[in-house]
Design a protein around this motif. Structure first.
Motif, PDB file in Angstrom:
ATOM      1  N   VAL A  22      -9.767  12.759   1.531  1.00 10.83           N
ATOM      2  CA  VAL A  22      -9.489  11.694   0.561  1.00 10.83           C
ATOM      3  C   VAL A  22      -8.122  11.902  -0.086  1.00 10.83           C
ATOM      4  O   VAL A  22      -7.349  10.958  -0.274  1.00 10.83           O
ATOM      5  N   PHE A  23      -7.807  13.163  -0.413  1.00 11.27           N
ATOM      6  CA  PHE A  23      -6.526  13.454  -1.062  1.00 11.27           C
ATOM      7  C   PHE A  23      -5.361  13.098  -0.147  1.00 11.27           C
ATOM      8  O   PHE A  23      -4.400  12.441  -0.566  1.00 11.27           O
ATOM      9  N   PHE A  24      -5.448  13.541   1.101  1.00 12.49           N
ATOM     10  CA  PHE A  24      -4.324  13.290   2.010  1.00 12.49           C
ATOM     11  C   PHE A  24      -4.222  11.815   2.415  1.00 12.49           C
ATOM     12  O   PHE A  24      -3.142  11.343   2.764  1.00 12.49           O
ATOM     13  N   SER A  25      -5.339  11.102   2.379  1.00 11.85           N
ATOM     14  CA  SER A  25      -5.274   9.685   2.682  1.00 11.85           C
ATOM     15  C   SER A  25      -4.687   8.896   1.519  1.00 11.85           C
ATOM     16  O   SER A  25      -4.051   7.856   1.712  1.00 11.85           O
ATOM     17  N   PHE A  26      -4.884   9.377   0.313  1.00 13.81           N
ATOM     18  CA  PHE A  26      -4.349   8.688  -0.864  1.00 13.81           C
ATOM     19  C   PHE A  26      -2.934   9.156  -1.192  1.00 13.81           C
ATOM     20  O   PHE A  26      -2.097   8.369  -1.612  1.00 13.81           O
ATOM     21  N   VAL A  27      -2.678  10.419  -0.994  1.00 13.30           N
ATOM     22  CA  VAL A  27      -1.364  10.988  -1.286  1.00 13.30           C
ATOM     23  C   VAL A  27      -0.642  11.227   0.038  1.00 13.30           C
ATOM     24  O   VAL A  27      -1.076  12.072   0.837  1.00 13.30           O
ATOM     25  N   PRO A  28       0.452  10.496   0.329  1.00 10.06           N
ATOM     26  CA  PRO A  28       1.171  10.654   1.595  1.00 10.06           C
ATOM     27  C   PRO A  28       2.013  11.930   1.615  1.00 10.06           C
ATOM     28  O   PRO A  28       3.245  11.884   1.435  1.00 10.06           O
ATOM     29  N   VAL A  56       2.899  -0.043  -0.135  1.00  9.70           N
ATOM     30  CA  VAL A  56       2.764   0.861   1.009  1.00  9.70           C
ATOM     31  C   VAL A  56       3.964   1.808   0.987  1.00  9.70           C
ATOM     32  O   VAL A  56       5.112   1.372   1.176  1.00  9.70           O
ATOM     33  N   PRO A  57       3.762   3.103   0.740  1.00 12.29           N
ATOM     34  CA  PRO A  57       4.900   4.022   0.561  1.00 12.29           C
ATOM     35  C   PRO A  57       5.859   4.061   1.742  1.00 12.29           C
ATOM     36  O   PRO A  57       7.080   4.128   1.567  1.00 12.29           O
ATOM     37  N   ARG A  58       5.335   4.017   2.962  1.00 11.97           N
ATOM     38  CA  ARG A  58       6.216   4.130   4.119  1.00 11.97           C
ATOM     39  C   ARG A  58       7.144   2.919   4.243  1.00 11.97           C
ATOM     40  O   ARG A  58       8.215   3.023   4.835  1.00 11.97           O
ATOM     41  N   MET A  59       6.723   1.746   3.683  1.00  5.44           N
ATOM     42  CA  MET A  59       7.575   0.554   3.731  1.00  5.44           C
ATOM     43  C   MET A  59       8.780   0.688   2.804  1.00  5.44           C
ATOM     44  O   MET A  59       9.739  -0.072   2.907  1.00  5.44           O
ATOM     45  N   VAL A  60       8.729   1.654   1.901  1.00  5.16           N
ATOM     46  CA  VAL A  60       9.836   1.890   0.979  1.00  5.16           C
ATOM     47  C   VAL A  60      10.591   3.169   1.334  1.00  5.16           C
ATOM     48  O   VAL A  60      11.826   3.199   1.334  1.00  5.16           O
TER      49      VAL A  60
END
Length: 327
Positions: A22-28, A56-60
């Motif tokens: 859950v942590f790694f899915s929420f925190v990239p 979406v973090p990767r989009m930024v």
């Protein structure tokens, strides 16, 4: 029931694995490591904040990594705000990189505004470097001598980044060039002059400043093809002659109808006069009978009248026979 230490350890391991997942899915974390490796200083809490803001973090972050590697001075707040406004962050960053490489002055705010306006800012930057050729369909115009001339032109345009927001598109450029071609052809005294000097069209059209208010700058207008069409002047003259003929026929038909009506009216008058004559002739025997009864004429007078009448009828019969023999 006693739970063994092994079962407890297994349960704890499963819970830990679930929490880590859950942590790694929420925190990239991997994205944060990639950013650090690329020299982009960003905290893990910033990435978590993006998740909370439905970004979406990767989009930024991925576009930010490209921008930093290209030497652009951008930050996450600029890219994130553009993403939240519905813009295409990756395309904006690519456009800024292309403009930077081509020494074109383009700020992030201007680039973002162009993107939010619905225009492809990357394509615009590429068109600024590599001009685009727009080919018009055949545009027809009629010279003063009545000959139709069809012209196809190639318009070389370069994107004007300063006018991309609010500037007209390709359709307006094609329409204005078409209008210029038609007016140039219409002002030519002879179609042969256009065929001999097709560059006259391009020079005249370029002098009109047709790119005003558009998102493009017209570099050149080249005449690709010139064809001769119909003889519009002769066709119009034929149609005018046919129209004049129809009008003349209509007027002649009107006059004929009036003449026929006049003739019918005269015939009716003649018939009326004949009827009156017959009516008057019918009164003659009655008048003579009354005269005989009253003693105003004698029997011999009546006989002489009949002899004269018979003699007149005989003369008329002989005259008609002579005329028939002559014919």
């Amino acid at each position: 029931m006693v739970i063994s230490n092994t079962a407890i350890a297994l349960i704890i391991a499963v819970v830990v694995i679930i929490l880590l997942a859950v942590f790694f899915s929420f925190v990239p974390v991997m994205l944060w490591i990639s950013a650090l490796a690329a020299g982009v200083r960003i905290s893990i809490f910033t990435l978590v904040g993006m998740r909370l803001r439905r970004v979406v973090p990767r989009m930024v972050i991925n576009p930010l990594i490209k921008a930093v590697k290209a030497g652009l001075d951008l930050n996450t707040n600029q890219l994130e705000s553009h993403y939240l406004a519905g813009g295409n962050v990756d395309r904006v960053v690519n456009a800024l990189i292309a403009a930077h490489r081509a020494n074109i002055e383009l700020s992030f705010e201007r680039c973002a505004a162009i993107d939010l306006a619905g225009r492809n800012v990357l394509e615009a930057v590429q068109m600024s470097v590599n001009p685009k050729v727009i080919e018009t369909p055949f545009i027809s115009g009629v010279a003063m001598d009545g000959i139709e001339v069809k012209v196809k032109a190639r318009i070389t345009v370069r994107a004007n980044i300063d006018r991309l927001v609010g500037g007209a598109g390709e359709e307006t450029v094609i329409a204005r060039v078409g209008e210029g071609i038609v007016s140039t052809l219409g002002s030519s005294n002879n179609h042969k002059k256009v065929l001999e000097n097709p560059d006259l069209i391009s020079r005249t059209v370029l002098a009109k400043g047709l790119d005003s208010g558009t998102a493009f700058e017209i570099l050149s207008i080249d005449i690709a093809d010139v064809d001769i069409g119909k003889n519009i002047g002769a066709h119009l003259q034929i149609e005018q002659a046919q129209a004049d003929k129809n009008i003349a026929q209509a007027k002649a038909e009107e006059r004929r109808a009036m003449a026929i009506a006049k003739e019918q009216e005269m015939k009716a008058q003649v018939q009326e006069m004949r009827a009156k004559v017959v009516e008057a002739e019918a009164q003659v025997p009655l008048a003579m009978a009354a005269a005989l009864r009253e003693g105003k004429i004698g029997v011999m007078d009546y006989l002489n009248f009949n002899n004269i009448k018979a003699d007149t009828d005989m003369r008329q019969s002989v005259s008609r026979l002579n005329k028939d023999d002559e014919n």
